[in-house]
Design a protein around this motif. Structure first.
Motif, PDB file in Angstrom:
ATOM      1  N   CYS A   1       1.181  -1.074   0.034  1.00 43.59           N
ATOM      2  CA  CYS A   1       0.182  -0.201   0.551  1.00 43.59           C
ATOM      3  C   CYS A   1       0.965   1.103  -0.130  1.00 43.59           C
ATOM      4  O   CYS A   1       1.958   1.396   0.804  1.00 43.59           O
ATOM      5  CB  CYS A   1      -0.884   0.245   0.779  1.00 43.59           C
TER       6      CYS A   1
ATOM      7  N   CYS B   1      -5.344  -1.211  -0.969  1.00 45.15           N
ATOM      8  CA  CYS B   1      -5.430  -1.558   0.007  1.00 45.15           C
ATOM      9  C   CYS B   1      -7.046  -1.828   0.385  1.00 45.15           C
ATOM     10  O   CYS B   1      -7.244  -1.256   0.235  1.00 45.15           O
ATOM     11  CB  CYS B   1      -5.047  -0.244   0.542  1.00 45.15           C
TER      12      CYS B   1
ATOM     13  N   CYS C   1      -0.494   3.081   3.860  1.00 46.74           N
ATOM     14  CA  CYS C   1      -0.427   2.526   5.038  1.00 46.74           C
ATOM     15  C   CYS C   1       0.829   1.884   4.569  1.00 46.74           C
ATOM     16  O   CYS C   1       1.027   0.627   6.061  1.00 46.74           O
ATOM     17  CB  CYS C   1      -1.473   2.115   5.700  1.00 46.74           C
TER      18      CYS C   1
ATOM     19  N   CYS D   1      -7.329   1.232   3.991  1.00 46.22           N
ATOM     20  CA  CYS D   1      -7.720   2.318   3.745  1.00 46.22           C
ATOM     21  C   CYS D   1      -7.825   3.317   1.564  1.00 46.22           C
ATOM     22  O   CYS D   1      -8.572   3.424   1.599  1.00 46.22           O
ATOM     23  CB  CYS D   1      -6.063   2.985   3.746  1.00 46.22           C
TER      24      CYS D   1
END
Ligand SMILES: [Zn+2]
Length: 142
Positions: A31, A45, A34, A48
């Motif tokens: 990701c 992701c 994050c 998020c």
């Protein structure tokens, strides 16, 4: 148009994964926001929803997070007693934040423990296919 782009990317992600298997290599995706690492790779992701387009090579070792042992081979028609217990585990490869499901081999069911270290055993002939993963065995012979 968005839909076509999405499908296109999913294809690339899974191609990368299977290409990796063919080279006896786990390829995950990371990701951009994050830094979670997904194996199998995914294009976005799950946490998020940022893009996860960076591919990362992952090791052959991981941890057995969870497992099930069955004495039956279940088919759509009936359950037959299996010759040997069938063990399936959820394995989290070191460096990945998600797990893959694969057979556990070369160990007796009584010795299985959550959290034990395992290592992939590749199929004799790898072809860029899910079956390239013969299973996972304990590190150090269990
Ligand atoms: Zn994320």
């Amino acid at each position: 148009m968005v839909r076509a782009e999405f499908d296109f990317w999913v294809g690339i992600v899974m191609d990368k994964f299977y290409d990796g298997l063919q080279n006896k290599q786990f390829i995950g995706s990371k990701c951009s926001k994050c830094q979670r690492v997904f194996l199998p790779p995914r294009n976005r992701c799950g946490d998020c929803f940022a893009k996860a387009e960076e591919f990362v090579e992952l090791p052959e070792n991981g941890v057995l997070k969870n497992f099930t042992v069955s004495n039956y081979n279940v088919t759509e028609r009936r359950a037959r007693k299996a010759k040997e217990p069938i063990m399936v585990g959820l394995i989290q490869i070191d460096g990945a934040d998600t797990g893959i499901i694969a057979p556990i081999i070369n160990i007796s069911p009584d010795s299985l423990k959550e959290g034990m270290k395992v290592k992939v055993v590749w199929a004799k002939n790898v072809k860029g296919h899910p079956n390239d993963i013969a299973g996972f065995e304990p590190v150090g012979g269990g």
